[in-house]
Design a protein around this motif. Structure first.
Motif, PDB file in Angstrom:
ATOM      1  N   SER A  11       0.828  -1.216   0.000  1.00  0.00           N
ATOM      2  CA  SER A  11       0.000   0.000   0.000  1.00  0.00           C
ATOM      3  C   SER A  11       0.857   1.258   0.000  1.00  0.00           C
ATOM      4  CB  SER A  11      -0.906   0.023   1.239  1.00  0.00           C
ATOM      5  OG  SER A  11      -1.745  -1.106   1.271  1.00  0.00           O
ATOM      6  N   LYS A  12       0.367   2.260  -0.704  1.00  0.00           N
ATOM      7  CA  LYS A  12       1.025   3.562  -0.710  1.00  0.00           C
ATOM      8  C   LYS A  12       0.307   4.513   0.239  1.00  0.00           C
ATOM      9  CE  LYS A  12       2.661   3.228  -5.487  1.00  0.00           C
ATOM     10  NZ  LYS A  12       2.557   3.793  -6.866  1.00  0.00           N
ATOM     11  N   LEU A  13       0.990   5.588   0.596  1.00  0.00           N
ATOM     12  CA  LEU A  13       0.350   6.625   1.389  1.00  0.00           C
ATOM     13  C   LEU A  13      -0.797   7.233   0.592  1.00  0.00           C
ATOM     14  CD1 LEU A  13       3.355   8.586   2.959  1.00  0.00           C
ATOM     15  CD2 LEU A  13       2.399   6.376   3.598  1.00  0.00           C
ATOM     16  N   GLY A  14      -1.634   7.974   1.272  1.00  0.00           N
ATOM     17  CA  GLY A  14      -2.774   8.582   0.609  1.00  0.00           C
ATOM     18  C   GLY A  14      -2.379   9.494  -0.536  1.00  0.00           C
ATOM     19  N   ASP A  15      -1.226  10.174  -0.413  1.00  0.00           N
ATOM     20  CA  ASP A  15      -0.801  11.075  -1.492  1.00  0.00           C
ATOM     21  C   ASP A  15      -0.038  10.352  -2.591  1.00  0.00           C
ATOM     22  OD1 ASP A  15       1.714  10.597  -0.407  1.00  0.00           O
ATOM     23  OD2 ASP A  15       2.030  12.643   0.298  1.00  0.00           O
ATOM     24  N   GLY A  16       0.164   9.033  -2.427  1.00  0.00           N
ATOM     25  CA  GLY A  16       0.838   8.239  -3.455  1.00  0.00           C
ATOM     26  C   GLY A  16       2.329   8.462  -3.554  1.00  0.00           C
ATOM     27  N   SER A  17       2.923   9.204  -2.616  1.00  0.00           N
ATOM     28  CA  SER A  17       4.331   9.590  -2.739  1.00  0.00           C
ATOM     29  C   SER A  17       5.306   8.451  -2.496  1.00  0.00           C
ATOM     30  CB  SER A  17       4.639  10.737  -1.765  1.00  0.00           C
ATOM     31  OG  SER A  17       4.384  10.342  -0.419  1.00  0.00           O
ATOM     32  N   ARG A  18       4.885   7.463  -1.705  1.00  0.00           N
ATOM     33  CA  ARG A  18       5.754   6.319  -1.425  1.00  0.00           C
ATOM     34  C   ARG A  18       4.911   5.201  -0.836  1.00  0.00           C
ATOM     35  NH1 ARG A  18       6.414   5.847   4.060  1.00  0.00           N
ATOM     36  NH2 ARG A  18       6.294   7.750   5.315  1.00  0.00           N
ATOM     37  N   HIS A  19       5.518   4.012  -0.728  1.00  0.00           N
ATOM     38  CA  HIS A  19       4.857   2.903  -0.050  1.00  0.00           C
ATOM     39  C   HIS A  19       4.960   3.098   1.462  1.00  0.00           C
ATOM     40  CE1 HIS A  19       4.105   0.249  -3.533  1.00  0.00           C
ATOM     41  NE2 HIS A  19       5.137   0.892  -4.054  1.00  0.00           N
ATOM     42  N   GLU A  20       3.936   2.680   2.177  1.00  0.00           N
ATOM     43  CA  GLU A  20       3.968   2.786   3.633  1.00  0.00           C
ATOM     44  C   GLU A  20       4.838   1.673   4.211  1.00  0.00           C
ATOM     45  OE1 GLU A  20       0.216   2.231   5.596  1.00  0.00           O
ATOM     46  OE2 GLU A  20      -0.192   0.325   4.612  1.00  0.00           O
ATOM     47  N   ASN A  21       5.333   1.891   5.417  1.00  0.00           N
ATOM     48  CA  ASN A  21       6.044   0.819   6.110  1.00  0.00           C
ATOM     49  C   ASN A  21       5.143   0.243   7.202  1.00  0.00           C
ATOM     50  OD1 ASN A  21       6.716   2.021   8.850  1.00  0.00           O
ATOM     51  ND2 ASN A  21       7.826   3.495   7.580  1.00  0.00           N
ATOM     52  N   SER A  22       5.538  -0.914   7.699  1.00  0.00           N
ATOM     53  CA  SER A  22       4.650  -1.655   8.603  1.00  0.00           C
ATOM     54  C   SER A  22       4.518  -1.029   9.981  1.00  0.00           C
ATOM     55  CB  SER A  22       5.123  -3.108   8.713  1.00  0.00           C
ATOM     56  OG  SER A  22       4.907  -3.783   7.489  1.00  0.00           O
ATOM     57  N   ALA A  23       5.494  -0.224  10.398  1.00  0.00           N
ATOM     58  CA  ALA A  23       5.386   0.445  11.694  1.00  0.00           C
ATOM     59  C   ALA A  23       4.343   1.554  11.648  1.00  0.00           C
ATOM     60  CB  ALA A  23       6.745   1.005  12.111  1.00  0.00           C
ATOM     61  N   GLU A  24       4.430   2.406  10.626  1.00  0.00           N
ATOM     62  CA  GLU A  24       3.446   3.487  10.529  1.00  0.00           C
ATOM     63  C   GLU A  24       2.061   2.945  10.182  1.00  0.00           C
ATOM     64  OE1 GLU A  24       5.076   6.098   7.579  1.00  0.00           O
ATOM     65  OE2 GLU A  24       5.080   4.559   6.027  1.00  0.00           O
ATOM     66  N   HIS A  25       2.010   1.845   9.431  1.00  0.00           N
ATOM     67  CA  HIS A  25       0.734   1.175   9.171  1.00  0.00           C
ATOM     68  C   HIS A  25       0.094   0.719  10.484  1.00  0.00           C
ATOM     69  CE1 HIS A  25      -2.157  -1.823   7.747  1.00  0.00           C
ATOM     70  NE2 HIS A  25      -1.542  -2.723   8.483  1.00  0.00           N
ATOM     71  N   SER A  26       0.898   0.138  11.363  1.00  0.00           N
ATOM     72  CA  SER A  26       0.379  -0.336  12.649  1.00  0.00           C
ATOM     73  C   SER A  26      -0.173   0.822  13.472  1.00  0.00           C
ATOM     74  CB  SER A  26       1.476  -1.073  13.421  1.00  0.00           C
ATOM     75  OG  SER A  26       1.901  -2.228  12.716  1.00  0.00           O
ATOM     76  N   TRP A  27       0.532   1.948  13.449  1.00  0.00           N
ATOM     77  CA  TRP A  27       0.016   3.137  14.153  1.00  0.00           C
ATOM     78  C   TRP A  27      -1.323   3.562  13.565  1.00  0.00           C
ATOM     79  CZ3 TRP A  27      -0.682   7.830  11.499  1.00  0.00           C
ATOM     80  CH2 TRP A  27      -1.168   8.878  12.291  1.00  0.00           C
ATOM     81  N   HIS A  28      -1.415   3.592  12.244  1.00  0.00           N
ATOM     82  CA  HIS A  28      -2.622   4.099  11.599  1.00  0.00           C
ATOM     83  C   HIS A  28      -3.820   3.197  11.880  1.00  0.00           C
ATOM     84  CE1 HIS A  28      -4.218   6.324   7.767  1.00  0.00           C
ATOM     85  NE2 HIS A  28      -4.652   6.869   8.884  1.00  0.00           N
TER      86      HIS A  28
END
Length: 389
Positions: A216-233
């Motif tokens: 998955s990418k961030l909402g703005d499409g600028s990069r792929h998300e990492n699993s740590a920030e995904h877990s926070w979200h």
């Protein structure tokens, strides 16, 4: 109900922007600066692991909730390292305005809840907030001192922070952290820090989750998300959307599951739901994740690691109401990101709407049917316009 869900998702999608706020601290391998979303996840993990150091009256999970939301104001106000020459009164005003705007996106009752908790953390007068503040002071120190190649001036900042800065209070409030930091700086005081040092290998190893890239990418499409920030979200997702669970859930247990659920990816890697569908490959992946759980939770003292491992296993089994809801939230968050960024992993893996219904819709509906009904209507519009029905 749809108006309430619309407000809740407006907040959750705005929160995605915290991933673009960079901090002064480097992640543990020193390859890049840490962002405020993955920092918030790591703080929540610190709070869970350092729970034995909290006073008996502290509600550790209230502290974890504070840490999940405490930096959201940086979306508007930015991050301000303690070494910067800034007008702190102006920063405080900007953060107050940011809190009102961001939490104001939520329904009124949740807005009040989040604002009250944020103000409590900022005031640092309650025992829960004081514990959360100690955790917030500890993590950057140990992330720097255990770093693979920390910058000399970052070491100097740690030293200044311990002697006269915000972290000076650790000497009285969490002496094991204060004296262990001194030891790492080459000033061993002889203080027994073994209870703390026995837990830091796990927390340091967990930092590697920030290096695991997801489909998955961030909402703005600028990069792929990492699993740590995904877990926070998704912890935020679970907290905000818990009222839509089809069963009675204990929100704090759900948050703990989502805090821990992806740690095994440090060893086993991420398995995109639209990428790994072969049964043989899935069986092999499950074995890798079990081995990873053995290693990672085994880094903690058994009286702490064993219960955390049990929570992870409960999530994987997806049989209890808490785990069913946690699984549904884990599946729905990437859907919203894909809608924001133009299709994301659906385009990358050539996903059709029936495939999404089969792989994602059933799991979300099992734990939060109202959420899937709301999201599914938006999803169908996107797939129709993209010609992927």
């Amino acid at each position: 109900m749809s108006a309430r869900l619309e407000a809740q998702f407006a907040f959750l999608l705005e929160a995605d922007k915290l991933r673009s706020v960079e901090r002064q601290n480097l992640i543990l391998d020193c390859s890049r600066r840490e962002n405020s979303a993955e920092h918030s996840w790591h703080l929540a993990l610190y709070a869970l692991v350092l729970a034995p150091f909290a006073a008996p009256e502290v509600d550790v999970f209230r502290a974890i909730r504070m840490l999940l939301l405490h930096d959201l104001v940086e979306i508007d106000a930015g991050d301000h390292p303690i070494t910067d020459e800034v007008d702190w009164e102006a920063v405080a005003k900007a953060e107050q305005a940011a809190a009102k705007r961001l939490f104001g996106l939520l329904p009124a009752d949740q807005c009040a809840e989040f604002l009250d908790l944020w103000h409590e953390f900022e005031a640092a007068e309650s025992r829960d907030a004081q514990f959360a503040k100690r955790v917030d002071h500890c993590q950057p120190i140990f992330q720097t001192l255990y770093g693979a190649a920390p910058l000399d001036w970052h070491i100097d900042v740690v030293r200044q922070n311990l002697f006269g800065g915000r972290a000076a209070a650790l000497e009285q409030n969490l002496p094991e952290a204060f004296h262990h930091a001194l030891s790492l700086l080459g000033e061993d005081t002889g203080y027994d820090c073994s209870r703390l040092s026995a837990r830091l290998p796990f927390l340091n190893e967990a930092d590697k989750l920030k290096l695991v890239t997801r489909a998955s990418k961030l909402g703005d499409g600028s990069r792929h998300e990492n699993s740590a920030e995904h877990s926070w979200h998704i912890m935020l997702y679970a907290w905000v959307l818990s009222e839509h669970s089809c069963g009675q859930v204990e929100v704090d247990r759900v948050l703990q599951m989502l805090l821990l659920h992806d740690l095994v990816e440090i060893d086993a890697g991420d398995a995109p739901i639209h990428g790994v569908i072969d049964p043989v490959a899935l069986t092999a992946l499950a074995a890798e994740e079990l081995a990873a759980a053995d290693r990672l939770f085994g880094l903690l003292p058994p009286d702490h690691g064993t219960p955390m491992r049990a929570i992870w296993e409960e999530f994987e089994a997806a049989e209890s109401p808490d785990a069913v809801f946690a699984k549904s939230i884990d599946r729905v968050q990437p859907v919203l990101l894909n809608l924001l960024n133009g299709g994301g992993s659906w385009v990358d893996y050539d996903v059709s709407l029936p495939q999404l219904d089969a792989r994602v819709g059933g799991k979300v509906s099992r734990g939060a049917p109202e959420v899937w009904t709301y999201v599914r209507a938006q999803v169908e519009t996107w797939f129709r316009e993209a010609g992927r029905l």
